[in-house]
Design a protein around this motif. Structure first.
Motif, PDB file in Angstrom:
ATOM      1  N   SER A 197       7.082  14.604 -11.255  1.00 35.11           N
ATOM      2  CA  SER A 197       7.440  14.576  -9.828  1.00 35.11           C
ATOM      3  C   SER A 197       7.174  13.207  -9.209  1.00 35.11           C
ATOM      4  O   SER A 197       6.787  13.107  -8.039  1.00 35.11           O
ATOM      5  CB  SER A 197       6.687  15.669  -9.055  1.00 35.11           C
ATOM      6  N   LEU A 198       7.373  12.167  -9.994  1.00 38.25           N
ATOM      7  CA  LEU A 198       7.249  10.808  -9.449  1.00 38.25           C
ATOM      8  C   LEU A 198       8.406  10.577  -8.477  1.00 38.25           C
ATOM      9  O   LEU A 198       9.546  10.940  -8.772  1.00 38.25           O
ATOM     10  CB  LEU A 198       7.293   9.787 -10.591  1.00 38.25           C
ATOM     11  N   VAL A 199       8.125   9.966  -7.337  1.00 34.08           N
ATOM     12  CA  VAL A 199       9.175   9.814  -6.320  1.00 34.08           C
ATOM     13  C   VAL A 199      10.200   8.762  -6.744  1.00 34.08           C
ATOM     14  O   VAL A 199       9.872   7.809  -7.452  1.00 34.08           O
ATOM     15  CB  VAL A 199       8.608   9.423  -4.939  1.00 34.08           C
ATOM     16  N   VAL A 252      10.400  15.721  -2.253  1.00 34.73           N
ATOM     17  CA  VAL A 252      10.079  16.206  -3.602  1.00 34.73           C
ATOM     18  C   VAL A 252       9.817  17.710  -3.551  1.00 34.73           C
ATOM     19  O   VAL A 252      10.328  18.482  -4.369  1.00 34.73           O
ATOM     20  CB  VAL A 252       8.858  15.458  -4.186  1.00 34.73           C
ATOM     21  N   VAL A 253       9.026  18.128  -2.558  1.00 37.06           N
ATOM     22  CA  VAL A 253       8.707  19.559  -2.438  1.00 37.06           C
ATOM     23  C   VAL A 253       9.991  20.352  -2.163  1.00 37.06           C
ATOM     24  O   VAL A 253      10.260  21.378  -2.802  1.00 37.06           O
ATOM     25  CB  VAL A 253       7.662  19.791  -1.323  1.00 37.06           C
ATOM     26  N   ALA A 254      10.802  19.865  -1.233  1.00 32.24           N
ATOM     27  CA  ALA A 254      12.027  20.586  -0.881  1.00 32.24           C
ATOM     28  C   ALA A 254      12.960  20.699  -2.082  1.00 32.24           C
ATOM     29  O   ALA A 254      13.565  21.750  -2.323  1.00 32.24           O
ATOM     30  CB  ALA A 254      12.734  19.876   0.275  1.00 32.24           C
ATOM     31  N   PRO A 313       0.811  -1.223   0.000  1.00 35.49           N
ATOM     32  CA  PRO A 313       0.000   0.000   0.000  1.00 35.49           C
ATOM     33  C   PRO A 313       0.842   1.270   0.000  1.00 35.49           C
ATOM     34  O   PRO A 313       0.469   2.272  -0.602  1.00 35.49           O
ATOM     35  CB  PRO A 313      -0.815  -0.111   1.298  1.00 35.49           C
ATOM     36  N   ASP A 314       2.002   1.229   0.680  1.00 39.80           N
ATOM     37  CA  ASP A 314       2.796   2.454   0.799  1.00 39.80           C
ATOM     38  C   ASP A 314       3.863   2.604  -0.274  1.00 39.80           C
ATOM     39  O   ASP A 314       4.518   3.646  -0.344  1.00 39.80           O
ATOM     40  CB  ASP A 314       3.494   2.496   2.163  1.00 39.80           C
ATOM     41  N   ALA A 315       4.102   1.584  -1.029  1.00 41.63           N
ATOM     42  CA  ALA A 315       5.152   1.648  -2.055  1.00 41.63           C
ATOM     43  C   ALA A 315       4.684   0.859  -3.264  1.00 41.63           C
ATOM     44  O   ALA A 315       4.534  -0.361  -3.202  1.00 41.63           O
ATOM     45  CB  ALA A 315       6.470   1.079  -1.523  1.00 41.63           C
ATOM     46  N   ALA A 316       4.449   1.573  -4.361  1.00 40.70           N
ATOM     47  CA  ALA A 316       3.874   0.928  -5.534  1.00 40.70           C
ATOM     48  C   ALA A 316       4.953   0.415  -6.486  1.00 40.70           C
ATOM     49  O   ALA A 316       4.654  -0.313  -7.418  1.00 40.70           O
ATOM     50  CB  ALA A 316       2.969   1.912  -6.266  1.00 40.70           C
ATOM     51  N   VAL A 317       6.201   0.824  -6.249  1.00 43.05           N
ATOM     52  CA  VAL A 317       7.296   0.369  -7.108  1.00 43.05           C
ATOM     53  C   VAL A 317       8.571   0.340  -6.261  1.00 43.05           C
ATOM     54  O   VAL A 317       8.790   1.228  -5.429  1.00 43.05           O
ATOM     55  CB  VAL A 317       7.456   1.277  -8.359  1.00 43.05           C
ATOM     56  N   GLN A 370      10.241   6.994 -15.270  1.00 42.83           N
ATOM     57  CA  GLN A 370      11.064   7.468 -14.149  1.00 42.83           C
ATOM     58  C   GLN A 370      12.150   6.464 -13.767  1.00 42.83           C
ATOM     59  O   GLN A 370      13.172   6.841 -13.213  1.00 42.83           O
ATOM     60  CB  GLN A 370      10.172   7.842 -12.949  1.00 42.83           C
ATOM     61  N   VAL A 371      11.907   5.172 -14.051  1.00 39.64           N
ATOM     62  CA  VAL A 371      12.892   4.146 -13.683  1.00 39.64           C
ATOM     63  C   VAL A 371      13.517   3.451 -14.891  1.00 39.64           C
ATOM     64  O   VAL A 371      14.501   2.723 -14.744  1.00 39.64           O
ATOM     65  CB  VAL A 371      12.267   3.071 -12.763  1.00 39.64           C
TER      66      VAL A 371
END
Ligand code: PLP
Length: 464
Positions: free
Chosen positions: A412-414, A443-445, A38-42, A333-334
């Motif tokens: 802005s994908l993490v 990401v914001v920073a 749930p917290d990490a999709a990739v 992104q990867v």
């Protein structure tokens, strides 16, 4: 048999089969241990066992070819996997590092790679970078006459332990991928040996500088056939012989033959192997292995590509105009090169179910798409795979080099987390964090978050 897309076929070499077995176990464990969920999709996964095996295979291939005592340094090309724990792992396996920027050099130093096992090759080194490298005793290959001028100044200003050389370009032509071919007539790297007067310039440069002791050539990365790599080394060797003959001594004592061993991204088996490359070199350049020259290599992709897997959840499975599309969380992104140049950089995709088990069942033609907002964001097009459903997982194989460590921040994908895996000693899989996933706050920073007012409050002096 569909080993081209599935990577789990029978009939592979045992080494390749074991790698696929380890990967399947790691995917299952990554789902069970909720590295992906749930917290990490990739996530990116790195096979520590496989990395050690490749490092050992590289060392063995050269060690058996040279007389005992011949210095051989395998400097891993940092750009292939710029991750500190990876550099430390390779360093522990007696490899070094080839750095091509201040950032890569900083990574190598953070990993504890000793200066005497580090090579600096950047094409645009500043005076400050050169000064630092020489102060540290890191090997430097001058790319061009202007850089050699800078080395002249530095060498005369302060003594250095750095082995120094010149990078040459044998100008033998490119391979199948233009952007990774470095020995073309007009390549931006090194001194082109076939340009008018250039070869003689290199010879004189050595004769006038007793402190130049190395020649370096890197004929290209991926898409360069073995015989062309071999000819690149042969040209470099012949030039070293000429310089030494004219100097009347063994002035060039080390040849840096670069990296570039290609990886077959369409099949599981490792081909060509380091041993095969060494056989080609022994045929083409027998003198290379007679102990007169120390050797430096700079392999990147061939050491790491096989040992990385991008694992992504299938968020949706849909169809449009008769086209079946699995929408996953892994895309540009990867796997940036694959998305922008799919013909040159194909990736095998493996299908796993929601629990992380290899997916069985009827195979269908489908596209595997990424999460980014442009139509071309596809990991694979028209691939025959067990039908991916919502909640399943898609794995992009052989992504351990030049892929998930090279995040492309589109949308802005993490940056996903990267985890190394190894057997846990009791039949399971243990993971270690190699790189934390990037947070949204980061990401914001990194996107100017601290300067939100910067533009609205900017005024020309005197205006209101
Ligand atoms: C990129 C590069 C390498 C590594 O190439 P691989 O194809 O990853 O083995 C080695 N040396 C130099 C100078 C490079 O630019």
């Amino acid at each position: 048999m569909r080993r081209d897309i599935e990577g789990r076929a029978n009939g592979e070499a045992p080494e390749a089969r074991q790698r696929a077995v380890r990967r399947d176990a790691a995917v299952r464990a990554a789902v069970e241990q909720r590295l992906i969920g749930p917290d990490a999709a990739v996530v990116g996964l790195l096979d520590v066992t496989g990395i050690r095996e490749s490092a050992a295979a590289l060392r063995a291939a050269f060690d058996t070819a040279v007389p005992p005592g011949t210095p051989v340094l395998h400097a891993f090309a940092v750009k292939a996997a710029p991750l500190v724990p990876v550099l430390r792992l390779l360093c522990e396996a007696d490899l070094g590092a080839e750095a091509a920027s201040p950032g890569e050099l900083a990574l190598a130093r953070a990993a504890g790679v000793p200066a005497e096992r580090t090579v600096l090759d950047a094409p645009a080194k500043t005076p400050a970078e050169l000064r630092e490298a020489l102060a540290l005793g890191i090997a430097v290959n001058a790319d061009n006459p202007q850089e050699l001028d800078r080395l002249d100044t530095l060498v005369h200003a302060a003594p250095t332990r750095s082995p120094l050389g010149i990078r040459v370009n044998p100008q033998l032509g490119g391979g199948s991928i233009r952007t990774t071919s470095t020995a073309t007539a007009t390549s931006k790297f090194g001194v082109g040996l076939r340009d008018e007067g250039a070869r003689e310039w290199v010879v004189r440069a050595f004769l006038e500088r007793p402190w130049l002791t190395r020649l370096h050539a890197h004929t290209g990365s991926q898409g360069i056939p073995l015989p062309l790599l071999g000819r690149g080394v042969a040209e470099t060797y012949a030039l070293a012989q000429e310089i030494n003959a004219r100097a009347g001594r063994q002035q060039v004592d080390t040849l840096d033959i670069g990296g570039g061993l290609p990886v077959d991204f369409t099949a599981e088996a490792t081909a060509p192997t380091y041993a095969q490359y060494v056989r080609v070199l022994r045929q083409e350049v027998p003198g290379l292995f007679e102990g007169r020259y120390g050797l430096v290599t700079e392999f990147g992709r061939s050491l790491m590509a096989r040992h990385g897997t991008v694992l992504a959840r299938v968020e949706y499975a849909k169809s449009a105009g008769g086209r079946r599309i699995a929408v996953t969380h892994a895309g540009v992104q990867v796997a940036t090169r694959t998305v922008f140049a799919p013909e040159a950089w194909p990736l095998r995709i493996a299908a796993y179910d929601a629990e992380g088990r290899p997916k069985r069942g009827p195979e269908v033609v489908q596209d595997v798409a990424g999460p980014a907002c442009f139509s071309g964001d596809l990991l694979a097009e028209g691939r025959v795979l067990p039908e991916l459903a919502q909640g399943d997982h898609a794995a992009a194989l052989d992504t351990g080099a030049y892929c998930f460590a090279h995040h492309y921040a589109y949308n802005s994908l993490v940056r996903p987390g990267i985890y190394g895996f190894a057997p846990d000693g009791s039949g399971g899989v243990a993971f270690a964090t190699v790189r934390e996933p990037q947070t949204l706050a980061e990401v914001v920073a990194e996107s100017g978050g601290a300067h939100a007012d910067a533009l609205t409050t900017l005024r020309a002096p005197g205006s209101r």
